[in-house]
Design a protein around this motif. Structure first.
Motif, PDB file in Angstrom:
ATOM      1  N   ILE A   7       0.828  -1.201   0.000  1.00  0.00           N
ATOM      2  CA  ILE A   7       0.000   0.000   0.000  1.00  0.00           C
ATOM      3  C   ILE A   7       0.865   1.256   0.000  1.00  0.00           C
ATOM      4  CG2 ILE A   7      -1.662   1.332   1.364  1.00  0.00           C
ATOM      5  CD1 ILE A   7      -2.831  -1.415   2.246  1.00  0.00           C
ATOM      6  N   VAL A   8       1.898   1.274   0.828  1.00  0.00           N
ATOM      7  CA  VAL A   8       2.784   2.442   0.896  1.00  0.00           C
ATOM      8  C   VAL A   8       3.506   2.653  -0.435  1.00  0.00           C
ATOM      9  CG1 VAL A   8       4.865   3.372   1.997  1.00  0.00           C
ATOM     10  CG2 VAL A   8       3.073   2.339   3.396  1.00  0.00           C
ATOM     11  N   VAL A   9       4.064   1.582  -0.989  1.00  0.00           N
ATOM     12  CA  VAL A   9       4.772   1.687  -2.262  1.00  0.00           C
ATOM     13  C   VAL A   9       3.803   2.079  -3.377  1.00  0.00           C
ATOM     14  CG1 VAL A   9       6.022   0.365  -4.022  1.00  0.00           C
ATOM     15  CG2 VAL A   9       6.665   0.166  -1.625  1.00  0.00           C
ATOM     16  N   GLY A  10       2.609   1.494  -3.386  1.00  0.00           N
ATOM     17  CA  GLY A  10       1.612   1.846  -4.393  1.00  0.00           C
ATOM     18  C   GLY A  10       1.197   3.302  -4.297  1.00  0.00           C
ATOM     19  N   PHE A  11       1.039   3.789  -3.076  1.00  0.00           N
ATOM     20  CA  PHE A  11       0.690   5.189  -2.855  1.00  0.00           C
ATOM     21  C   PHE A  11       1.774   6.109  -3.409  1.00  0.00           C
ATOM     22  CE2 PHE A  11       0.878   8.952  -0.031  1.00  0.00           C
ATOM     23  CZ  PHE A  11      -0.358   9.512  -0.321  1.00  0.00           C
ATOM     24  N   VAL A  12       3.016   5.829  -3.045  1.00  0.00           N
ATOM     25  CA  VAL A  12       4.136   6.671  -3.496  1.00  0.00           C
ATOM     26  C   VAL A  12       4.303   6.592  -5.015  1.00  0.00           C
ATOM     27  CG1 VAL A  12       6.641   6.965  -3.369  1.00  0.00           C
ATOM     28  CG2 VAL A  12       5.335   6.564  -1.287  1.00  0.00           C
ATOM     29  N   LEU A  13       4.277   5.386  -5.586  1.00  0.00           N
ATOM     30  CA  LEU A  13       4.420   5.244  -7.033  1.00  0.00           C
ATOM     31  C   LEU A  13       3.256   5.902  -7.768  1.00  0.00           C
ATOM     32  CD1 LEU A  13       5.787   1.620  -7.469  1.00  0.00           C
ATOM     33  CD2 LEU A  13       6.969   3.755  -7.957  1.00  0.00           C
ATOM     34  N   THR A  33      -3.736   4.974  -5.587  1.00  0.00           N
ATOM     35  CA  THR A  33      -2.975   3.998  -4.812  1.00  0.00           C
ATOM     36  C   THR A  33      -3.134   2.600  -5.391  1.00  0.00           C
ATOM     37  OG1 THR A  33      -3.249   5.342  -2.824  1.00  0.00           O
ATOM     38  CG2 THR A  33      -2.614   3.044  -2.511  1.00  0.00           C
ATOM     39  N   LEU A  34      -4.364   2.218  -5.742  1.00  0.00           N
ATOM     40  CA  LEU A  34      -4.585   0.905  -6.352  1.00  0.00           C
ATOM     41  C   LEU A  34      -3.863   0.784  -7.691  1.00  0.00           C
ATOM     42  CD1 LEU A  34      -8.367   0.203  -5.631  1.00  0.00           C
ATOM     43  CD2 LEU A  34      -6.364  -0.780  -4.508  1.00  0.00           C
ATOM     44  N   PHE A  35      -3.906   1.842  -8.492  1.00  0.00           N
ATOM     45  CA  PHE A  35      -3.194   1.827  -9.771  1.00  0.00           C
ATOM     46  C   PHE A  35      -1.682   1.754  -9.547  1.00  0.00           C
ATOM     47  CE2 PHE A  35      -6.841   4.282 -11.989  1.00  0.00           C
ATOM     48  CZ  PHE A  35      -7.536   3.105 -12.175  1.00  0.00           C
ATOM     49  N   GLY A  36      -1.178   2.422  -8.508  1.00  0.00           N
ATOM     50  CA  GLY A  36       0.240   2.344  -8.177  1.00  0.00           C
ATOM     51  C   GLY A  36       0.655   0.947  -7.762  1.00  0.00           C
ATOM     52  N   ILE A  37      -0.202   0.275  -6.997  1.00  0.00           N
ATOM     53  CA  ILE A  37       0.072  -1.109  -6.604  1.00  0.00           C
ATOM     54  C   ILE A  37       0.096  -2.000  -7.836  1.00  0.00           C
ATOM     55  CG2 ILE A  37      -0.862  -3.109  -5.369  1.00  0.00           C
ATOM     56  CD1 ILE A  37      -1.951  -1.108  -3.272  1.00  0.00           C
ATOM     57  N   ALA A  38      -0.885  -1.822  -8.722  1.00  0.00           N
ATOM     58  CA  ALA A  38      -0.936  -2.627  -9.948  1.00  0.00           C
ATOM     59  C   ALA A  38       0.297  -2.374 -10.815  1.00  0.00           C
ATOM     60  CB  ALA A  38      -2.209  -2.317 -10.725  1.00  0.00           C
ATOM     61  N   GLY A  39       0.737  -1.128 -10.896  1.00  0.00           N
ATOM     62  CA  GLY A  39       1.939  -0.804 -11.658  1.00  0.00           C
ATOM     63  C   GLY A  39       3.189  -1.427 -11.066  1.00  0.00           C
ATOM     64  N   ALA A  40       3.258  -1.450  -9.735  1.00  0.00           N
ATOM     65  CA  ALA A  40       4.401  -2.084  -9.079  1.00  0.00           C
ATOM     66  C   ALA A  40       4.421  -3.578  -9.343  1.00  0.00           C
ATOM     67  CB  ALA A  40       4.364  -1.806  -7.577  1.00  0.00           C
ATOM     68  N   LEU A  42       3.098  -5.066 -11.950  1.00  0.00           N
ATOM     69  CA  LEU A  42       3.471  -5.195 -13.357  1.00  0.00           C
ATOM     70  C   LEU A  42       4.982  -5.027 -13.542  1.00  0.00           C
ATOM     71  CD1 LEU A  42       2.605  -5.422 -16.350  1.00  0.00           C
ATOM     72  CD2 LEU A  42       2.361  -2.924 -16.325  1.00  0.00           C
ATOM     73  N   GLY A  43       5.552  -4.020 -12.901  1.00  0.00           N
ATOM     74  CA  GLY A  43       6.996  -3.804 -12.982  1.00  0.00           C
ATOM     75  C   GLY A  43       7.799  -4.956 -12.411  1.00  0.00           C
ATOM     76  N   ASN A  44       7.335  -5.525 -11.296  1.00  0.00           N
ATOM     77  CA  ASN A  44       8.005  -6.692 -10.716  1.00  0.00           C
ATOM     78  C   ASN A  44       7.947  -7.890 -11.654  1.00  0.00           C
ATOM     79  OD1 ASN A  44       8.959  -5.624  -8.320  1.00  0.00           O
ATOM     80  ND2 ASN A  44       7.114  -6.148  -7.184  1.00  0.00           N
ATOM     81  N   ALA A  45       6.801  -8.074 -12.304  1.00  0.00           N
ATOM     82  CA  ALA A  45       6.662  -9.197 -13.232  1.00  0.00           C
ATOM     83  C   ALA A  45       7.614  -9.047 -14.415  1.00  0.00           C
ATOM     84  CB  ALA A  45       5.222  -9.295 -13.717  1.00  0.00           C
ATOM     85  N   VAL A  46       7.712  -7.845 -14.950  1.00  0.00           N
ATOM     86  CA  VAL A  46       8.626  -7.606 -16.072  1.00  0.00           C
ATOM     87  C   VAL A  46      10.073  -7.789 -15.623  1.00  0.00           C
ATOM     88  CG1 VAL A  46       9.473  -5.861 -17.694  1.00  0.00           C
ATOM     89  CG2 VAL A  46       7.019  -6.111 -17.313  1.00  0.00           C
ATOM     90  N   LEU A  65      11.378  -0.122 -13.452  1.00  0.00           N
ATOM     91  CA  LEU A  65      10.294  -0.833 -14.126  1.00  0.00           C
ATOM     92  C   LEU A  65       8.978  -0.700 -13.350  1.00  0.00           C
ATOM     93  CD1 LEU A  65      12.203  -4.017 -15.316  1.00  0.00           C
ATOM     94  CD2 LEU A  65      11.251  -2.204 -16.764  1.00  0.00           C
ATOM     95  N   GLN A  66       9.048  -0.667 -12.026  1.00  0.00           N
ATOM     96  CA  GLN A  66       7.847  -0.447 -11.225  1.00  0.00           C
ATOM     97  C   GLN A  66       7.267   0.941 -11.500  1.00  0.00           C
ATOM     98  OE1 GLN A  66       9.349  -1.102  -7.274  1.00  0.00           O
ATOM     99  NE2 GLN A  66       8.518  -3.179  -7.188  1.00  0.00           N
ATOM    100  N   LEU A  67       8.145   1.938 -11.604  1.00  0.00           N
ATOM    101  CA  LEU A  67       7.689   3.297 -11.885  1.00  0.00           C
ATOM    102  C   LEU A  67       7.089   3.394 -13.282  1.00  0.00           C
ATOM    103  CD1 LEU A  67       7.386   6.227 -11.055  1.00  0.00           C
ATOM    104  CD2 LEU A  67       9.726   6.617 -11.856  1.00  0.00           C
TER     105      LEU A  67
END
Length: 91
Positions: A7-13, A33-40, A42-46, A65-67
């Motif tokens: 949640i914290v990382v998703g919020f910041v991203l 925040t939810l979109f940031g979590i999803a992006g993180a 996605l970035g981790n998967a890549v 890649l998370q960003l």
């Protein structure tokens, strides 16, 4: 503790992605925040897919890649949110 960090990382991203994207985004903070979590995620998967998911030291490539994933998801999410919100106002 893992969910709290997500949640914290998703919020910041999400906030960084909103700052990078041009124009004003109208999505609420909780959705950012939810979109940031999803992006993180996605970035981790890549990062895992290309073989840089876990390295010694700071994983700069994974963080970048998370960003990028957060910018992509926040941008697409803003378009979808605007389309849905626009349709709701017409009825």
């Amino acid at each position: 503790m893992g969910w709290l960090w997500a949640i914290v990382v998703g919020f910041v991203l999400g906030l960084i992605a909103k700052a990078i994207l041009p124009g004003k985004q109208h999505q609420p903070l909780w959705l950012t925040t939810l979109f940031g979590i999803a992006g993180a995620v996605l970035g981790n998967a890549v990062a895992t897919w290309i073989g840089v998911g876990e390295t010694k030291g700071i994983d700069w490539t994974r963080h970048l890649l998370q960003l990028v994933g957060a910018v992509l998801v926040v941008g697409l999410g803003e378009m979808m949110y605007g389309a849905i919100k626009g349709k709701r106002q017409m009825t």
